[in-house]
Design a protein around this motif. Sequence first.
Motif, PDB file in Angstrom:
ATOM      1  N   ALA B 109      23.682   2.337 -29.503  1.00  0.00           N
ATOM      2  CA  ALA B 109      23.132   2.475 -30.916  1.00  0.00           C
ATOM      3  C   ALA B 109      22.886   1.780 -31.444  1.00  0.00           C
ATOM      4  O   ALA B 109      22.631   1.652 -32.692  1.00  0.00           O
ATOM      5  CB  ALA B 109      24.117   4.326 -30.803  1.00  0.00           C
ATOM      6  N   ARG B 110      24.510   1.130 -31.869  1.00  0.00           N
ATOM      7  CA  ARG B 110      24.296   0.120 -33.050  1.00  0.00           C
ATOM      8  C   ARG B 110      23.040  -1.123 -32.890  1.00  0.00           C
ATOM      9  O   ARG B 110      22.682  -1.594 -33.803  1.00  0.00           O
ATOM     10  CB  ARG B 110      25.779  -0.005 -33.095  1.00  0.00           C
ATOM     11  CG  ARG B 110      26.871  -0.165 -33.776  1.00  0.00           C
ATOM     12  CD  ARG B 110      28.524  -1.054 -34.285  1.00  0.00           C
ATOM     13  NE  ARG B 110      29.073  -1.103 -32.782  1.00  0.00           N
ATOM     14  CZ  ARG B 110      29.881  -0.781 -32.118  1.00  0.00           C
ATOM     15  NH1 ARG B 110      29.851   0.303 -32.887  1.00  0.00           N
ATOM     16  NH2 ARG B 110      30.227  -1.375 -30.793  1.00  0.00           N
ATOM     17  N   ARG B 111      23.065  -0.960 -31.737  1.00  0.00           N
ATOM     18  CA  ARG B 111      22.223  -2.597 -31.904  1.00  0.00           C
ATOM     19  C   ARG B 111      20.659  -1.697 -31.355  1.00  0.00           C
ATOM     20  O   ARG B 111      19.954  -2.026 -32.526  1.00  0.00           O
ATOM     21  CB  ARG B 111      22.041  -3.142 -29.613  1.00  0.00           C
ATOM     22  CG  ARG B 111      22.664  -3.473 -29.521  1.00  0.00           C
ATOM     23  CD  ARG B 111      22.471  -5.138 -28.445  1.00  0.00           C
ATOM     24  NE  ARG B 111      22.332  -4.164 -27.903  1.00  0.00           N
ATOM     25  CZ  ARG B 111      23.691  -3.450 -26.700  1.00  0.00           C
ATOM     26  NH1 ARG B 111      24.864  -3.372 -27.182  1.00  0.00           N
ATOM     27  NH2 ARG B 111      23.515  -2.474 -25.580  1.00  0.00           N
ATOM     28  N   ALA B 112      20.400  -1.031 -31.631  1.00  0.00           N
ATOM     29  CA  ALA B 112      19.112  -0.483 -31.277  1.00  0.00           C
ATOM     30  C   ALA B 112      18.594   0.367 -32.652  1.00  0.00           C
ATOM     31  O   ALA B 112      17.841   0.672 -33.191  1.00  0.00           O
ATOM     32  CB  ALA B 112      18.216   0.966 -30.528  1.00  0.00           C
ATOM     33  N   ARG B 113      20.211   0.613 -33.659  1.00  0.00           N
ATOM     34  CA  ARG B 113      20.047   1.293 -34.936  1.00  0.00           C
ATOM     35  C   ARG B 113      19.365   2.654 -34.892  1.00  0.00           C
ATOM     36  O   ARG B 113      18.155   3.338 -35.335  1.00  0.00           O
ATOM     37  CB  ARG B 113      19.232   0.496 -36.122  1.00  0.00           C
ATOM     38  CG  ARG B 113      20.316  -0.667 -36.310  1.00  0.00           C
ATOM     39  CD  ARG B 113      19.355  -1.455 -37.934  1.00  0.00           C
ATOM     40  NE  ARG B 113      20.432  -2.562 -37.908  1.00  0.00           N
ATOM     41  CZ  ARG B 113      19.501  -3.644 -38.482  1.00  0.00           C
ATOM     42  NH1 ARG B 113      18.831  -3.039 -39.178  1.00  0.00           N
ATOM     43  NH2 ARG B 113      20.512  -4.880 -38.513  1.00  0.00           N
ATOM     44  N   CYS B 114      20.084   3.325 -33.961  1.00  0.00           N
ATOM     45  CA  CYS B 114      19.047   4.889 -33.513  1.00  0.00           C
ATOM     46  C   CYS B 114      19.693   5.737 -33.863  1.00  0.00           C
ATOM     47  O   CYS B 114      20.960   5.918 -32.876  1.00  0.00           O
ATOM     48  CB  CYS B 114      18.295   4.977 -31.990  1.00  0.00           C
ATOM     49  SG  CYS B 114      17.763   6.404 -31.396  1.00  0.00           S
ATOM     50  N   VAL B 119      24.298  10.093 -31.557  1.00  0.00           N
ATOM     51  CA  VAL B 119      24.786  11.198 -30.813  1.00  0.00           C
ATOM     52  C   VAL B 119      24.796  11.342 -29.858  1.00  0.00           C
ATOM     53  O   VAL B 119      26.283  12.118 -29.211  1.00  0.00           O
ATOM     54  CB  VAL B 119      23.303  12.427 -31.431  1.00  0.00           C
ATOM     55  CG1 VAL B 119      23.677  13.667 -31.100  1.00  0.00           C
ATOM     56  CG2 VAL B 119      22.962  12.331 -33.000  1.00  0.00           C
ATOM     57  N   LEU B 120      24.122  10.947 -28.630  1.00  0.00           N
ATOM     58  CA  LEU B 120      24.632  10.870 -27.676  1.00  0.00           C
ATOM     59  C   LEU B 120      25.278  10.513 -26.925  1.00  0.00           C
ATOM     60  O   LEU B 120      26.429  11.051 -26.330  1.00  0.00           O
ATOM     61  CB  LEU B 120      22.433   9.995 -26.777  1.00  0.00           C
ATOM     62  CG  LEU B 120      22.733  10.489 -25.348  1.00  0.00           C
ATOM     63  CD1 LEU B 120      22.742  11.591 -24.184  1.00  0.00           C
ATOM     64  CD2 LEU B 120      21.650   9.064 -24.687  1.00  0.00           C
ATOM     65  N   ALA B 121      26.025   9.016 -27.420  1.00  0.00           N
ATOM     66  CA  ALA B 121      27.041   8.171 -27.379  1.00  0.00           C
ATOM     67  C   ALA B 121      28.050   9.864 -27.652  1.00  0.00           C
ATOM     68  O   ALA B 121      29.476   9.030 -26.972  1.00  0.00           O
ATOM     69  CB  ALA B 121      27.096   7.372 -27.921  1.00  0.00           C
ATOM     70  N   ALA B 122      28.357   9.776 -28.967  1.00  0.00           N
ATOM     71  CA  ALA B 122      29.736  11.091 -29.485  1.00  0.00           C
ATOM     72  C   ALA B 122      29.419  12.286 -27.874  1.00  0.00           C
ATOM     73  O   ALA B 122      30.787  12.973 -28.100  1.00  0.00           O
ATOM     74  CB  ALA B 122      28.751  11.472 -30.763  1.00  0.00           C
ATOM     75  N   ASP B 123      28.195  12.879 -27.781  1.00  0.00           N
ATOM     76  CA  ASP B 123      27.814  13.435 -26.817  1.00  0.00           C
ATOM     77  C   ASP B 123      29.409  13.070 -25.356  1.00  0.00           C
ATOM     78  O   ASP B 123      30.051  13.609 -25.112  1.00  0.00           O
ATOM     79  CB  ASP B 123      26.827  14.286 -26.984  1.00  0.00           C
ATOM     80  CG  ASP B 123      26.359  15.022 -27.922  1.00  0.00           C
ATOM     81  OD1 ASP B 123      27.207  15.534 -28.642  1.00  0.00           O
ATOM     82  OD2 ASP B 123      24.704  14.579 -27.654  1.00  0.00           O
TER      83      ASP B 123
END
Lengths: 201, 180
Positions: B109-114, B119-123
């Motif tokens: 998420a950090r690399r892609a800035r998405c 949110v997916l990672a947090a889930d």
Amino acid sequence: MTAAIAALMVVAVVSGYDHRRRRADGAVRWWPWLIGVIEDRAVQGWDDLPTVTVGVCLHGPPRVRRAARAALRIQPGVDALSLIGALRDRVASARGDRLFGTVAAVAVRAASPDRPLARLRARELTITADERACGMTAAAGVPPRWLLLAPLAPVVGGQLSGLTAWLAAGAAVSSWWFAARWLRPRTCVRVFATEPIGRPR
Amino acid sequence: MSSDRGDDLAARLRPHLRQRFDVPDAVWWSPPHRSGGARHPIGDAASRADQLVQVVERLALLVELGDGLVAAVTEVCERGRGRVVAELDEVCEALASGQATADAFQAWARRARCEHVGVLAADIRLCASSDALAAALWRNAGVLRRAARDRRMRELRRRMHLLWLLAAAVCAGSVVLVLQ
């Protein structure tokens, strides 16, 4: 001159109706129905899921039917799971990937097809509704697109002549043609291949 | 594939057919569709949002069918192509090197800035069972699909407005020319 403008307006209105009808009755609307038939037969236990899928596709809508028959014609001796892979390659769309990918994944893992197929059907219904909404929105752009041909009116009426007339006509027709491409709803691309591609890509 | 298994399949498919499909000149034969066997599934105009929806849906399906998330990510990387799968490849490498799943997704998420991947990672970090993970993935896929649809509709409406403006200008010019 007046007749030319009136003719253009009539063409714009008629083409708007025609385009809206074609977009709304697009070829994708039968896809949830196809999945529903497969789901129904699989749940009723007609046969294993890949065989049921191939059987339904053989009597399915034209594009899938052609693909299924060609796959069977070319590979008459293979099992149903291989036919599913061939079908996936022939249908070659994100929609086909979703259906045949789900069937292959369920069959390989010998899982129950109920939940994945029900979920897939619900998803396809949503996607089809979204695509039709996009199609209707794009269809609303058909009248202005035909109005781009308005510069043909002075060309036909004789107000423009020589090179100017040719330039005006060329600009009108090319803008009309490019506008059609510009308004076409973007289709979803395929991400997954049937066979493992392997790394690096 | 043995001929016995092929014959067996033919026998089982026969009730589905009105004609015999094992006769070479059967009337229902038709040539392959011209789009068949596409070798390049990803076009240049592919949008990242559409690819992300398909990738997350495939992950959700595989997890729901009993695969672990790491196995699902590996399979997606092996069969997929495109920008999102290339990003997921780095997640796969991080998982292979022993990084925790949620951390690998967070790094993605950090690399892609998405924010959707965030949110997916947090889930994923919150999920305690595979059922919960599958439900979270399906929920994220639904959100992504709605976001992609909204983006597509916004773009279409913008183009529509521009086209109406252009048509109005062209018509006005033509009318002026005709009236002169």
